[in-house]
Scaffold this motif. Structure first.
Motif, PDB file in Angstrom:
ATOM      1  N   SER A   1      44.756  13.933  37.847  1.00 41.44           N
ATOM      2  CA  SER A   1      44.056  14.452  39.035  1.00 41.44           C
ATOM      3  C   SER A   1      42.801  15.217  38.651  1.00 41.44           C
ATOM      4  CB  SER A   1      44.956  15.399  39.827  1.00 41.44           C
ATOM      5  OG  SER A   1      46.073  14.729  40.297  1.00 41.44           O
ATOM      6  N   GLY A   2      42.920  16.105  37.672  1.00 37.95           N
ATOM      7  CA  GLY A   2      41.786  16.945  37.286  1.00 37.95           C
ATOM      8  C   GLY A   2      40.650  16.130  36.700  1.00 37.95           C
ATOM      9  N   ILE A   3      40.989  15.188  35.829  1.00 41.04           N
ATOM     10  CA  ILE A   3      39.962  14.372  35.175  1.00 41.04           C
ATOM     11  C   ILE A   3      39.221  13.527  36.215  1.00 41.04           C
ATOM     12  CG2 ILE A   3      39.664  12.378  33.622  1.00 41.04           C
ATOM     13  CD1 ILE A   3      40.157  14.805  31.977  1.00 41.04           C
ATOM     14  N   TYR A   4      39.977  12.979  37.154  1.00 40.75           N
ATOM     15  CA  TYR A   4      39.339  12.145  38.174  1.00 40.75           C
ATOM     16  C   TYR A   4      38.398  12.981  39.042  1.00 40.75           C
ATOM     17  CZ  TYR A   4      38.788   8.452  41.649  1.00 40.75           C
ATOM     18  OH  TYR A   4      38.264   7.497  42.488  1.00 40.75           O
ATOM     19  N   LEU A   5      38.864  14.175  39.426  1.00 38.16           N
ATOM     20  CA  LEU A   5      38.024  15.071  40.231  1.00 38.16           C
ATOM     21  C   LEU A   5      36.746  15.432  39.491  1.00 38.16           C
ATOM     22  CD1 LEU A   5      40.463  17.639  41.872  1.00 38.16           C
ATOM     23  CD2 LEU A   5      38.664  16.346  43.026  1.00 38.16           C
ATOM     24  N   LEU A   6      36.889  15.743  38.221  1.00 36.99           N
ATOM     25  CA  LEU A   6      35.724  16.116  37.421  1.00 36.99           C
ATOM     26  C   LEU A   6      34.690  14.996  37.445  1.00 36.99           C
ATOM     27  CD1 LEU A   6      34.544  18.227  35.407  1.00 36.99           C
ATOM     28  CD2 LEU A   6      35.652  16.940  33.577  1.00 36.99           C
ATOM     29  N   HIS A   7      35.159  13.782  37.202  1.00 35.68           N
ATOM     30  CA  HIS A   7      34.274  12.621  37.175  1.00 35.68           C
ATOM     31  C   HIS A   7      33.595  12.420  38.532  1.00 35.68           C
ATOM     32  CE1 HIS A   7      32.876   8.533  36.797  1.00 35.68           C
ATOM     33  NE2 HIS A   7      33.743   8.111  37.692  1.00 35.68           N
ATOM     34  N   LYS A   8      34.379  12.432  39.605  1.00 31.63           N
ATOM     35  CA  LYS A   8      33.839  12.168  40.946  1.00 31.63           C
ATOM     36  C   LYS A   8      32.812  13.239  41.354  1.00 31.63           C
ATOM     37  CE  LYS A   8      34.897   9.728  43.840  1.00 31.63           C
ATOM     38  NZ  LYS A   8      34.429   8.412  44.304  1.00 31.63           N
TER      39      LYS A   8
END
Ligand code: N01
Length: 535
Positions: free
Chosen positions: A19-26
């Motif tokens: 979740s965190g990695i995806y949010l960071l990317h987006k």
């Protein structure tokens, strides 16, 4: 920071799991000034902390990975159900490919986070005292980041080593020739027991409730096979958002009671042979809502498992004639040779129902009927799921009120992401969202896309503050409870019901369908982010 200077960041993401990695990317892609912090030394979230021997994912390739083509095209796995080392390597691949490292602060443990009402931003403090300020706080700490260890009298006197599966030392523990005790037979207990059985001098499993484990049917995966299978990936990734568990398939539309016995058993058999969690998520429509339908599945499972155990007493303990709880109302785990290890001379089972633990002594675990000698105790005793990791961050909202106060009468959250009294905070994979019922990456992408769209909308509208309205939060919380009441989940003392933690309110802590959840969130967005007060 003063009234004139802006906060250090638009957003701070806490947690370097899916979740965190995806949010960071987006968020970075959307032009936000964002940073990610995590207490761990490496990304991977749950796969950093749970590095016990045998830890591996129970969603098959390619379900447990991001759907972004730039990530899956160059990547291949070595097994259908990858282990923790490979999952960690995958996270490194993700951070390399998306060039996320410069935005990540590993080894950065949040000590507390406090909402500054005057400036309308969060101040996030690290253990060392360092503080950063951010307009939006986005905790993405997973549902299982707070291990639970039961209080056992005498643990301080134990002369050997002990640890929880989710706090396994990063340098590992050599199980060779050890006298190992494993307390707990959930997914973690099963996985560590299978490995310990291979090399420990003795392995004793302490079982309170039998796990209803399903065959994994692990496969070695070649690159060639995966290249062929990749043709189907886009369709699979599309499909997983449309199912109730975030997997590639979901339950049939037909009841187990509408078909004759032969048809029913043929479906059970097909799922059984396929392996994986499909026997749970792709079974008959009423598996989790009708006791009679559920009993058919349980009986099928029981007979399959008992056929693998020769000792009849043991068979009754591991796969009792009558179900300990409706099938699937506690999370089934996947096993490889779990039911065979008990036939080994070095492995034994203690049934805690009949013979409870009375305390720990210097060289073993004392039970009502005697003592089990051991030099390593493994607590595979689960987590304070949903709330534990969030509460541990000491988050204080308006009026300095902490999350533990806000949740003292039970968990409540709007869309499973926002809590009233905690402005400008959204958590991913949190309570009252599908989280524990969902395949992780599916939820991470659905919630990550939604959170990012919301932040873009706030920016476009010129808003710098939002907060869940109490009525919207109450209605969402009540809706999750009502959805749960229509299922068999309340019949089990599971972590899904908060029943594994003494004193925790009994309530269904997860929203029971990924696809309905996604549709509800989309509906809220279409309606101008209904249920949020913005300014
Ligand atoms: O934890 P659990 P887990 N005395 O809570 C027992 C995911 N996961 O770490 O059933 C004695 O399921 C407790 O007994 P009972 C997955 O979603 C996935 O195994 O409450 N025993 C139970 O047997 C999973 O569901 C993978 O009676 C005590 C065990 O400890 C979730 O994480 C691998 C006790 C706890 O089981 C949690 O799994 C691992 C006590 N006082 C985890 N207290 C994959 O394969 C508790 N127990 C991907």
């Amino acid at each position: 920071m003063t009234e004139r200077t802006p906060p250090d960041y638009d957003a701070v993401v806490v947690g370097a799991g899916f979740s965190g990695i995806y949010l960071l990317h987006k968020l970075r892609e959307a032009g936000f000034n964002v940073v990610l912090v995590d207490a761990a030394a490496e990304p991977g979230g749950i796969w950093y902390w749970n590095r016990y021997p045998g830890a591996r994912v129970d969603s098959q390739v390619p379900l447990y990975e991001f759907s972004l083509p730039e990530l899956w095209r160059p990547w291949s796995w070595s097994e259908r159900f990858p282990g923790w080392e490979e999952l960690r390597a995958y996270f490194r691949h993700v951070c390399d490919t998306l060039a996320l490292w410069p935005l990540m602060r590993m080894g950065w443990k949040v000590e507390n986070a406090r909402f500054d009402e005057t400036l309308g931003c969060w101040r996030v403090q690290r253990e060392s005292g360092e503080t950063i300020s951010t307009r939006f706080l986005l905790p993405a700490v997973g549902f299982a980041s707070k291990p639970y260890i039961p209080e056992l009298r005498g643990i301080g006197d134990f002369a050997g080593e002990w640890c929880h599966t989710a706090r396994w030392p990063q340098q590992g523990i050599d199980l060779n020739g050890r006298k190992v005790a494993v307390i707990g037979t959930g997914a973690s207990g099963v996985q560590v027991a299978q490995e310990a059985a291979k090399c420990a001098r003795t392995l004793t499993l302490f079982q309170r409730t039998p796990i209803l484990a399903l065959p994994m049917r692990q496969e070695i995966l070649s690159k060639k096979v995966q290249e062929r299978e990749k043709l189907d990936y886009p369709a699979i990734f599309e499909q997983r958002r449309l199912t109730s568990g975030g997997f590639e398939a979901q339950s049939l539309e037909v009841s187990a009671l509408e078909v004759d016995e032969a048809t029913r058993n043929a479906h059970f058999e097909a799922l059984w042979r396929r392996g994986g969690l499909g026997f749970w998520y792709a079974n008959f429509a009423d598996l989790l809502t009708d006791r009679k339908a559920n009993r058919h599945a349980y009986d099928f499972w029981r007979d399959k498992v008992r056929a693998r155990i020769t000792d009849s007493d043991l068979a009754e303990k591991l796969a009792p004639f009558a179900p300990p709880h409706p099938f699937g109302t506690k999370r089934p785990s996947l096993e490889q040779d779990y039911y065979e290890i008990f036939a080994q001379d070095n492995v034994s089972l203690v049934d805690l129902e009949a013979n409870p633990i009375t305390g720990i002594e210097a060289h073993g675990i004392k039970t009502q009927d005697g003592e089990v000698e051991c030099d390593l105790i493994v607590f595979a005793t689960g987590f304070d799921a949903g709330r534990g990791g969030l509460i541990d961050m000491n988050i204080a909202g308006t009026g300095g009120r902490g999350l533990s106060r806000a949740w003292e009468d039970g968990l409540r959250a709007y869309l499973g992401m926002a809590v009233s009294g905690f402005p400008n905070m959204l958590f991913a994979y949190g309570p009252l969202s599908p989280s524990g019922f969902s395949n992780g990456p599916t939820s991470a992408e659905i919630q990550g896309d939604w959170i990012c769209d919301f932040m873009v909308w706030l920016r476009n509208e010129g808003f710098d503050r939002f907060e869940a309205e109490p009525q919207a939060e109450a209605a969402w919380t009540e809706m999750v409870a009502q959805a749960g009441a229509m299922t068999l989940f309340p019949e089990a003392d599971s972590w899904y019901m908060g029943a594994n933690i003494p004193g925790k309110k009994r309530q269904l802590i997860n929203f029971p369908s990924v696809s309905i959840y996604a549709a509800s969130c989309e509906d809220v967005a279409r309606d101008g982010y209904r249920g949020f007060a913005t300014s």
